[in-house]
Design a protein around this motif. Structure first.
Motif, PDB file in Angstrom:
ATOM      1  N   GLN A  33      47.160  15.759   5.902  1.00  0.00           N
ATOM      2  CA  GLN A  33      47.806  17.011   5.397  1.00  0.00           C
ATOM      3  C   GLN A  33      48.712  17.842   6.577  1.00  0.00           C
ATOM      4  O   GLN A  33      48.092  17.479   7.747  1.00  0.00           O
ATOM      5  CB  GLN A  33      46.716  18.104   4.897  1.00  0.00           C
ATOM      6  N   TYR A  35      50.261  21.456   7.644  1.00  0.00           N
ATOM      7  CA  TYR A  35      50.412  22.691   7.460  1.00  0.00           C
ATOM      8  C   TYR A  35      51.463  23.485   8.287  1.00  0.00           C
ATOM      9  O   TYR A  35      51.763  23.084   9.341  1.00  0.00           O
ATOM     10  CB  TYR A  35      48.860  23.337   8.008  1.00  0.00           C
ATOM     11  N   GLY A  42      47.895  32.859   8.793  1.00  0.00           N
ATOM     12  CA  GLY A  42      47.119  32.043   8.634  1.00  0.00           C
ATOM     13  C   GLY A  42      47.960  30.723   8.408  1.00  0.00           C
ATOM     14  O   GLY A  42      49.097  30.948   8.166  1.00  0.00           O
ATOM     15  N   LEU A  43      47.181  29.483   8.260  1.00  0.00           N
ATOM     16  CA  LEU A  43      47.906  28.404   7.917  1.00  0.00           C
ATOM     17  C   LEU A  43      48.334  28.254   6.479  1.00  0.00           C
ATOM     18  O   LEU A  43      47.433  28.632   5.696  1.00  0.00           O
ATOM     19  CB  LEU A  43      47.127  27.243   8.188  1.00  0.00           C
ATOM     20  N   HIS A  45      49.516  25.125   3.557  1.00  0.00           N
ATOM     21  CA  HIS A  45      49.303  23.789   3.285  1.00  0.00           C
ATOM     22  C   HIS A  45      50.746  23.607   2.823  1.00  0.00           C
ATOM     23  O   HIS A  45      51.276  24.304   1.751  1.00  0.00           O
ATOM     24  CB  HIS A  45      48.266  23.472   2.152  1.00  0.00           C
ATOM     25  N   LEU A  48      50.081  17.017   1.085  1.00  0.00           N
ATOM     26  CA  LEU A  48      48.975  15.993   1.352  1.00  0.00           C
ATOM     27  C   LEU A  48      49.506  14.659   0.972  1.00  0.00           C
ATOM     28  O   LEU A  48      50.126  14.379  -0.158  1.00  0.00           O
ATOM     29  CB  LEU A  48      47.910  16.477   0.440  1.00  0.00           C
ATOM     30  N   GLY A  92      41.749  13.906   6.523  1.00  0.00           N
ATOM     31  CA  GLY A  92      40.665  14.059   5.737  1.00  0.00           C
ATOM     32  C   GLY A  92      40.006  12.537   5.555  1.00  0.00           C
ATOM     33  O   GLY A  92      40.734  11.640   5.434  1.00  0.00           O
ATOM     34  N   ALA A  93      38.700  12.464   5.996  1.00  0.00           N
ATOM     35  CA  ALA A  93      37.814  11.137   5.773  1.00  0.00           C
ATOM     36  C   ALA A  93      36.779  11.324   4.658  1.00  0.00           C
ATOM     37  O   ALA A  93      36.214  12.488   4.676  1.00  0.00           O
ATOM     38  CB  ALA A  93      37.983  10.698   7.187  1.00  0.00           C
ATOM     39  N   PRO A 100      38.095  18.327   8.968  1.00  0.00           N
ATOM     40  CA  PRO A 100      39.387  17.944   9.286  1.00  0.00           C
ATOM     41  C   PRO A 100      39.385  18.767  10.615  1.00  0.00           C
ATOM     42  O   PRO A 100      38.931  19.841  10.718  1.00  0.00           O
ATOM     43  CB  PRO A 100      39.840  19.034   8.106  1.00  0.00           C
TER      44      PRO A 100
ATOM     45  N   TYR B  35      37.364  28.786  11.617  1.00  0.00           N
ATOM     46  CA  TYR B  35      38.096  28.176  12.836  1.00  0.00           C
ATOM     47  C   TYR B  35      38.246  29.248  13.894  1.00  0.00           C
ATOM     48  O   TYR B  35      38.859  30.373  13.427  1.00  0.00           O
ATOM     49  CB  TYR B  35      39.443  27.582  12.459  1.00  0.00           C
ATOM     50  N   LEU B  43      43.161  25.330  17.494  1.00  0.00           N
ATOM     51  CA  LEU B  43      42.359  25.570  16.256  1.00  0.00           C
ATOM     52  C   LEU B  43      40.980  24.875  16.564  1.00  0.00           C
ATOM     53  O   LEU B  43      41.110  23.696  16.693  1.00  0.00           O
ATOM     54  CB  LEU B  43      42.943  25.302  15.071  1.00  0.00           C
ATOM     55  N   PHE B  45      37.188  23.969  15.414  1.00  0.00           N
ATOM     56  CA  PHE B  45      36.120  24.355  14.346  1.00  0.00           C
ATOM     57  C   PHE B  45      34.822  24.967  14.425  1.00  0.00           C
ATOM     58  O   PHE B  45      34.547  24.689  15.640  1.00  0.00           O
ATOM     59  CB  PHE B  45      36.006  22.622  13.705  1.00  0.00           C
ATOM     60  N   ARG B  55      27.142  22.765   6.260  1.00  0.00           N
ATOM     61  CA  ARG B  55      27.580  21.410   6.289  1.00  0.00           C
ATOM     62  C   ARG B  55      27.819  20.676   7.515  1.00  0.00           C
ATOM     63  O   ARG B  55      27.420  19.723   7.790  1.00  0.00           O
ATOM     64  CB  ARG B  55      28.615  21.283   5.108  1.00  0.00           C
ATOM     65  N   LEU B  90      40.020  32.257  11.802  1.00  0.00           N
ATOM     66  CA  LEU B  90      40.533  31.863  10.527  1.00  0.00           C
ATOM     67  C   LEU B  90      39.631  31.407   9.539  1.00  0.00           C
ATOM     68  O   LEU B  90      38.608  30.652  10.087  1.00  0.00           O
ATOM     69  CB  LEU B  90      41.567  30.644  10.706  1.00  0.00           C
ATOM     70  N   SER B  98      35.270  20.024   2.814  1.00  0.00           N
ATOM     71  CA  SER B  98      36.737  20.544   3.519  1.00  0.00           C
ATOM     72  C   SER B  98      37.311  19.324   3.618  1.00  0.00           C
ATOM     73  O   SER B  98      38.584  19.279   3.864  1.00  0.00           O
ATOM     74  CB  SER B  98      36.407  21.165   4.674  1.00  0.00           C
ATOM     75  N   ASN B  99      36.586  18.075   3.770  1.00  0.00           N
ATOM     76  CA  ASN B  99      37.377  16.935   4.213  1.00  0.00           C
ATOM     77  C   ASN B  99      37.912  15.887   2.944  1.00  0.00           C
ATOM     78  O   ASN B  99      38.337  15.105   2.864  1.00  0.00           O
ATOM     79  CB  ASN B  99      36.304  15.626   5.037  1.00  0.00           C
ATOM     80  N   THR B 100      37.507  16.720   1.658  1.00  0.00           N
ATOM     81  CA  THR B 100      38.313  16.123   0.599  1.00  0.00           C
ATOM     82  C   THR B 100      39.607  16.638  -0.210  1.00  0.00           C
ATOM     83  O   THR B 100      40.140  15.915  -1.045  1.00  0.00           O
ATOM     84  CB  THR B 100      37.195  16.326  -0.731  1.00  0.00           C
ATOM     85  N   GLY B 101      40.146  17.643   0.460  1.00  0.00           N
ATOM     86  CA  GLY B 101      41.480  18.169  -0.115  1.00  0.00           C
ATOM     87  C   GLY B 101      42.016  19.183   0.807  1.00  0.00           C
ATOM     88  O   GLY B 101      41.787  19.492   1.814  1.00  0.00           O
ATOM     89  N   GLU B 102      42.840  19.982  -0.053  1.00  0.00           N
ATOM     90  CA  GLU B 102      43.706  21.071   0.575  1.00  0.00           C
ATOM     91  C   GLU B 102      42.834  22.224   1.038  1.00  0.00           C
ATOM     92  O   GLU B 102      41.886  22.602   0.269  1.00  0.00           O
ATOM     93  CB  GLU B 102      44.534  21.489  -0.365  1.00  0.00           C
ATOM     94  N   LEU B 103      43.038  22.679   2.075  1.00  0.00           N
ATOM     95  CA  LEU B 103      42.561  23.799   2.675  1.00  0.00           C
ATOM     96  C   LEU B 103      43.301  25.086   2.409  1.00  0.00           C
ATOM     97  O   LEU B 103      44.453  25.200   2.763  1.00  0.00           O
ATOM     98  CB  LEU B 103      42.237  23.896   4.066  1.00  0.00           C
ATOM     99  N   PHE B 105      43.941  28.990   3.420  1.00  0.00           N
ATOM    100  CA  PHE B 105      43.670  29.663   4.877  1.00  0.00           C
ATOM    101  C   PHE B 105      43.871  31.216   4.360  1.00  0.00           C
ATOM    102  O   PHE B 105      44.865  31.679   3.687  1.00  0.00           O
ATOM    103  CB  PHE B 105      44.400  29.469   6.089  1.00  0.00           C
ATOM    104  N   GLY B 106      42.973  32.277   4.915  1.00  0.00           N
ATOM    105  CA  GLY B 106      43.173  33.547   5.063  1.00  0.00           C
ATOM    106  C   GLY B 106      44.120  33.856   6.215  1.00  0.00           C
ATOM    107  O   GLY B 106      44.664  33.076   6.900  1.00  0.00           O
ATOM    108  N   GLU B 107      44.541  35.347   6.405  1.00  0.00           N
ATOM    109  CA  GLU B 107      45.422  35.692   7.214  1.00  0.00           C
ATOM    110  C   GLU B 107      44.665  35.820   8.623  1.00  0.00           C
ATOM    111  O   GLU B 107      45.298  35.954   9.494  1.00  0.00           O
ATOM    112  CB  GLU B 107      46.060  37.018   6.987  1.00  0.00           C
TER     113      GLU B 107
END
Lengths: 112, 114
Positions: A33, A35, A42-43, A45, A48, A92-93, A100, B35, B43, B45, B55, B90, B98-103, B105-107
């Motif tokens: 992805q 960003y 913030g980031l 998106h 993807l 992503g994995a 990530p 983050y 950034l 984690f 997790r 953040l 989190s590893n499966t798709g779009e994240l 983010f907040g400000e």
């Protein structure tokens, strides 16, 4: 270790030019992805791309993925001053312990 | 649909104090990741919570802790603050892990430690 590493660290171009930034990663992925982050915010998106895809488009953005080289590129065509921001890639994995990770990003400045 | 909300947006603390930051994810999202962003390290984690369970955890000292509530809202706490904890924190939410798709983010919460 960092999974997504962006290159170059900084890029300065004129409005109307294309901007290309690259991302390298180390392990097998399911998706990658991109960003964008405006200063101090913030980031957001952008796009993807899945591991079975080689290229993807979204508006003025074009992303390519080369899983054999473990690299991706983000191309912004016809850049605008509003594109000035930092750009990050994240992978992503599969695997419960996988998270990530982001690199330090590419700082893009587009001069009007 | 409301986005990810982080509070407070800005705060100033002194060394030795503690701080609690809050993150409300997008409705329906079950994962919240935290983050730390600094100019030198980028950034980093901190941890991820999914359905109230931690997790994953990043490489940060035990002074950094977090939790997630049944409504998916999450808090992180930093105790015995140090100058080096000054950063933008953040929070990101996602529908699944989190590893499966779009994240999303907040400000961020900008913490300054004096």
């Amino acid at each position: 270790s960092q999974q997504g590493e962006e290159d170059p660290q900084a890029l300065s171009i004129q409005e109307g030019e294309n901007a290309t930034m690259n991302c390298s990663y180390k392990t097998s992925i399911n998706n990658l992805q991109w960003y964008r982050q405006n200063s101090g915010r913030g980031l957001v998106h952008l796009i993807l791309i899945r591991s079975n895809e080689r290229e993807k488009h979204s508006g003025r953005l074009r992303v390519t993925l080369d899983t054999s080289k473990k690299s991706s590129s983000l191309l912004i065509t016809a850049s605008r001053a509003a594109d000035t921001a930092s750009y990050f890639c994240a992978t992503g994995a599969s695997g419960g312990s996988y998270i990530p990770t982001f690199g330090r990003g590419t700082s893009l400045i587009v001069h009007p | 649909k409301a986005g990810v909300t982080q509070t407070p947006r800005y705060l100033i603390k002194t060394r030795g104090q503690q701080v609690t930051l809050s993150c409300s994810p997008i409705s329906g999202h079950r994962s919240v990741s935290w983050y730390q962003q600094t100019p030198g390290q980028g950034l980093q984690f901190l941890f991820e919570y999914f359905s109230e369970t931690q997790r994953n955890k990043g490489n940060f000292p035990g002074r950094f802790s977090g939790r997630q509530f049944s409504n998916s809202r999450s808090e992180m706490n930093v105790s015995t603050l140090e100058l080096g904890d000054s950063a933008l924190y953040l929070c990101a939410s996602s529908l699944g892990p989190s590893n499966t798709g779009e994240l999303f983010f907040g400000e961020g919460s900008r913490l300054t430690v004096l």
